[in-house]
Enzyme design. Structure first.
Site, PDB file in Angstrom:
ATOM      1  N   GLU A 196      -0.418  -9.289  -0.471  1.00  0.00           N
ATOM      2  CA  GLU A 196      -1.843  -9.553  -0.213  1.00  0.00           C
ATOM      3  C   GLU A 196      -2.656  -9.606  -1.508  1.00  0.00           C
ATOM      4  O   GLU A 196      -3.546 -10.443  -1.659  1.00  0.00           O
ATOM      5  CB  GLU A 196      -2.399  -8.488   0.740  1.00  0.00           C
ATOM      6  CG  GLU A 196      -1.818  -8.636   2.143  1.00  0.00           C
ATOM      7  CD  GLU A 196      -2.151  -7.474   3.060  1.00  0.00           C
ATOM      8  OE1 GLU A 196      -1.881  -6.308   2.665  1.00  0.00           O
ATOM      9  OE2 GLU A 196      -2.672  -7.708   4.155  1.00  0.00           O
TER      10      GLU A 196
ATOM     11  N   GLY B 100       0.810  -5.011   1.002  1.00  0.00           N
ATOM     12  CA  GLY B 100      -0.374  -5.087   0.146  1.00  0.00           C
ATOM     13  C   GLY B 100      -0.100  -5.770  -1.177  1.00  0.00           C
ATOM     14  O   GLY B 100      -1.011  -6.347  -1.782  1.00  0.00           O
TER      15      GLY B 100
ATOM     16  N   ALA C 210       0.863  -1.182   0.000  1.00  0.00           N
ATOM     17  CA  ALA C 210       0.000   0.000   0.000  1.00  0.00           C
ATOM     18  C   ALA C 210       0.901   1.235   0.000  1.00  0.00           C
ATOM     19  O   ALA C 210       2.053   1.171   0.429  1.00  0.00           O
ATOM     20  CB  ALA C 210      -0.884  -0.009   1.236  1.00  0.00           C
TER      21      ALA C 210
HETATM   22  N1  CAA Z   1       4.621   3.236  -0.607  1.00  0.00           N
HETATM   23  C1  CAA Z   1       4.996   4.377  -1.180  1.00  0.00           C
HETATM   24  N2  CAA Z   1       6.126   4.519  -1.897  1.00  0.00           N
HETATM   25  C2  CAA Z   1       6.891   3.431  -2.044  1.00  0.00           C
HETATM   26  C3  CAA Z   1       6.557   2.191  -1.479  1.00  0.00           C
HETATM   27  C4  CAA Z   1       5.350   2.113  -0.723  1.00  0.00           C
HETATM   28  N3  CAA Z   1       4.919   0.957  -0.194  1.00  0.00           N
HETATM   29  N4  CAA Z   1       7.526   1.300  -1.772  1.00  0.00           N
HETATM   30  C5  CAA Z   1       8.428   1.967  -2.531  1.00  0.00           C
HETATM   31  N5  CAA Z   1       8.050   3.255  -2.688  1.00  0.00           N
HETATM   32  C6  CAA Z   1       8.743   4.331  -3.406  1.00  0.00           C
HETATM   33  C7  CAA Z   1       9.930   4.834  -2.619  1.00  0.00           C
HETATM   34  O1  CAA Z   1       9.518   5.779  -1.651  1.00  0.00           O
HETATM   35  C8  CAA Z   1      10.771   5.434  -3.714  1.00  0.00           C
HETATM   36  O2  CAA Z   1      10.228   6.679  -4.065  1.00  0.00           O
HETATM   37  P1  CAA Z   1      11.206   7.986  -4.204  1.00  0.00           P
HETATM   38  O3  CAA Z   1      12.066   7.653  -5.392  1.00  0.00           O
HETATM   39  O4  CAA Z   1      10.237   9.094  -4.452  1.00  0.00           O
HETATM   40  O5  CAA Z   1      11.977   8.086  -2.959  1.00  0.00           O
HETATM   41  C9  CAA Z   1      10.545   4.473  -4.878  1.00  0.00           C
HETATM   42  O6  CAA Z   1       9.322   3.809  -4.581  1.00  0.00           O
HETATM   43  C10 CAA Z   1      11.639   3.450  -4.998  1.00  0.00           C
HETATM   44  O7  CAA Z   1      11.755   2.787  -3.754  1.00  0.00           O
HETATM   45  P2  CAA Z   1      13.142   2.650  -2.949  1.00  0.00           P
HETATM   46  O8  CAA Z   1      14.047   3.812  -3.265  1.00  0.00           O
HETATM   47  O9  CAA Z   1      12.819   2.434  -1.512  1.00  0.00           O
HETATM   48  O10 CAA Z   1      13.707   1.341  -3.636  1.00  0.00           O
HETATM   49  P3  CAA Z   1      14.721   0.273  -2.989  1.00  0.00           P
HETATM   50  O11 CAA Z   1      15.092  -0.621  -4.104  1.00  0.00           O
HETATM   51  O12 CAA Z   1      15.800   0.954  -2.237  1.00  0.00           O
HETATM   52  O13 CAA Z   1      13.846  -0.538  -1.905  1.00  0.00           O
HETATM   53  C11 CAA Z   1      11.899  -1.743  -1.128  1.00  0.00           C
HETATM   54  C12 CAA Z   1      12.776  -1.331  -2.332  1.00  0.00           C
HETATM   55  C13 CAA Z   1      12.697  -2.667  -0.184  1.00  0.00           C
HETATM   56  C14 CAA Z   1      10.679  -2.478  -1.673  1.00  0.00           C
HETATM   57  C15 CAA Z   1      11.483  -0.490  -0.353  1.00  0.00           C
HETATM   58  O14 CAA Z   1      10.952   0.466  -1.283  1.00  0.00           O
HETATM   59  C16 CAA Z   1      10.445  -0.731   0.684  1.00  0.00           C
HETATM   60  O15 CAA Z   1      10.751  -1.220   1.747  1.00  0.00           O
HETATM   61  N6  CAA Z   1       9.179  -0.355   0.421  1.00  0.00           N
HETATM   62  C17 CAA Z   1       8.087  -0.465   1.373  1.00  0.00           C
HETATM   63  C18 CAA Z   1       7.636  -1.901   1.580  1.00  0.00           C
HETATM   64  C19 CAA Z   1       6.550  -1.966   2.633  1.00  0.00           C
HETATM   65  O16 CAA Z   1       6.759  -1.663   3.791  1.00  0.00           O
HETATM   66  N7  CAA Z   1       5.346  -2.349   2.209  1.00  0.00           N
HETATM   67  C20 CAA Z   1       4.194  -2.451   3.080  1.00  0.00           C
HETATM   68  C21 CAA Z   1       3.343  -1.207   2.963  1.00  0.00           C
HETATM   69  S1  CAA Z   1       2.045  -1.132   4.149  1.00  0.00           S
HETATM   70  C22 CAA Z   1       0.814  -2.120   3.524  1.00  0.00           C
HETATM   71  O17 CAA Z   1       0.936  -2.686   2.453  1.00  0.00           O
HETATM   72  C23 CAA Z   1      -0.426  -2.209   4.378  1.00  0.00           C
HETATM   73  C24 CAA Z   1      -1.419  -3.224   3.919  1.00  0.00           C
HETATM   74  O18 CAA Z   1      -1.370  -4.362   4.314  1.00  0.00           O
HETATM   75  C25 CAA Z   1      -2.527  -2.831   3.051  1.00  0.00           C
END
Ligand code: CAA
Length: 262
Positions: free
Chosen positions: A116, A113, A70
């Site tokens: 999911e 998500g 998400a």
């Molecule tokens: N939401 C918003 N933006 C996201 C995102 C997310 N879940 N995942 C990645 N992005 C964005 C980053 O912020 C980044 O944007 P900017 O260039 O503007 O900074 C871009 O995508 C590229 O991401 P990274 O620079 O972080 O890329 P990376 O290769 O270094 O890392 C990753 C990749 C490990 C997937 C890392 O992006 C990450 O940890 N993302 C979040 C994963 C996460 O926690 N997901 C769960 C979300 S909560 C949820 O899903 C609730 C639910 O159950 C419904």
């Protein structure tokens, strides 16, 4: 197809014979699932679900991410009351009502998500470098789109507890071993494999396919007795289709059936 879906921003749609192809396309954010993307995705899936010329759907993402979860930025400042009022996840929940089988073709991250949504699909084909996980615990929340329920049903309590409480990501091989996914293939073969399976399913008699999907999903929601009763009723219902007559006739005549999907 492009006429119907002309204004889509985050989702691409295509078709190959009886297979509908849906791709998440928000690469700049690793396909983070914001409200607009999910609205589009659900609209597309519901529209394809009503198209009688399609028998199976494939949902894919990009090379680097199926979906990284998400959209954290969109919800970071929200209050509980706002989350409740907005209830974005009610839109996500409509995916489970799609009648046609959906195959998730997963490359790269399928986190939170994203994992999911993959689990809402009926089958999952993943690339060897795909990375699954429910990392919500690391940002102070819990899975909200079915992770605690579907992961637990798929892999059992012990593994679900470990994966959700530690938030550790896991690769496709482990997902396969746990029974979460159907197949691991080379990264560049994911879509090909998913399409091949989708074509196989799409060529089967469509109503029987949908009744089978519905009945399998029922197994997670009923007692054995209720489930068996439900199955028996839908089995009898399948005798209302022309394809049942054709299938059983073709068997007796020792020929291949010609399905009408009616
Ligand atoms: N939401 C918003 N933006 C996201 C995102 C997310 N879940 N995942 C990645 N992005 C964005 C980053 O912020 C980044 O944007 P900017 O260039 O503007 O900074 C871009 O995508 C590229 O991401 P990274 O620079 O972080 O890329 P990376 O290769 O270094 O890392 C990753 C990749 C490990 C997937 C890392 O992006 C990450 O940890 N993302 C979040 C994963 C996460 O926690 N997901 C769960 C979300 S909560 C949820 O899903 C609730 C639910 O159950 C419904």
């Amino acid at each position: 197809m492009t006429d119907v879906f002309g204004n889509l921003q985050y989702v691409r749609v295509d078709r190959e014979q009886r297979v509908g192809l849906v791709q998440l396309h928000r690469p700049e954010a690793l396909n983070a699932l914001n409200g607009d993307l999910m609205q589009e995705l659900v609209l597309v899936l519901e529209t394809l679900d009503k198209d009688p010329t399609l028998g199976c759907l494939v949902l894919s993402g990009g090379e680097k991410a199926f979906a990284a979860g998400a959209d954290i930025k969109q919800m970071a400042q929200a209050s509980a009351v706002e989350m409740l009022r907005q209830d974005d996840l009610a839109v996500w929940d409509r995916i489970r009502l799609i009648k046609k089988p959906i195959i998730a073709a997963v490359n790269g991250y399928a986190l939170g998500g994203g994992c999911e949504v993959a689990m809402m699909c009926d089958l999952i084909i993943a690339g060897e470098n795909a990375k699954f996980g429910q990392p919500e615990i690391n940002i102070g929340v819990i899975p909200g789109a079915g992770g605690t329920q579907r992961l637990t049903r798929a892999v059992g309590k012990a593994k679900a507890m470990e994966l959700i409480l530690t938030g550790r990501p896991f690769k496709a091989a482990e997902a396969l071993e746990m029974g979460l996914i159907n197949k691991v293939v080379a990264d560049d073969q994911v879509l090909t494999e998913a399409k091949a399976m989708a074509h196989t399913i799409a060529e089967k008699p469509a109503i029987a396919v949908q009744l089978a999907k519905k009945t399998i999903l029922k197994a997670f929601e009923t007692t054995l007795e209720e489930g068996l009763d439900y199955e028996r009723k839908l089995f009898y219902l399948s005798f209302a289709t022309e394809d049942q007559k054709e299938g059983m006739q073709a068997f007796q005549e020792k020929r291949q059936p010609t399905w009408k999907h009616t």
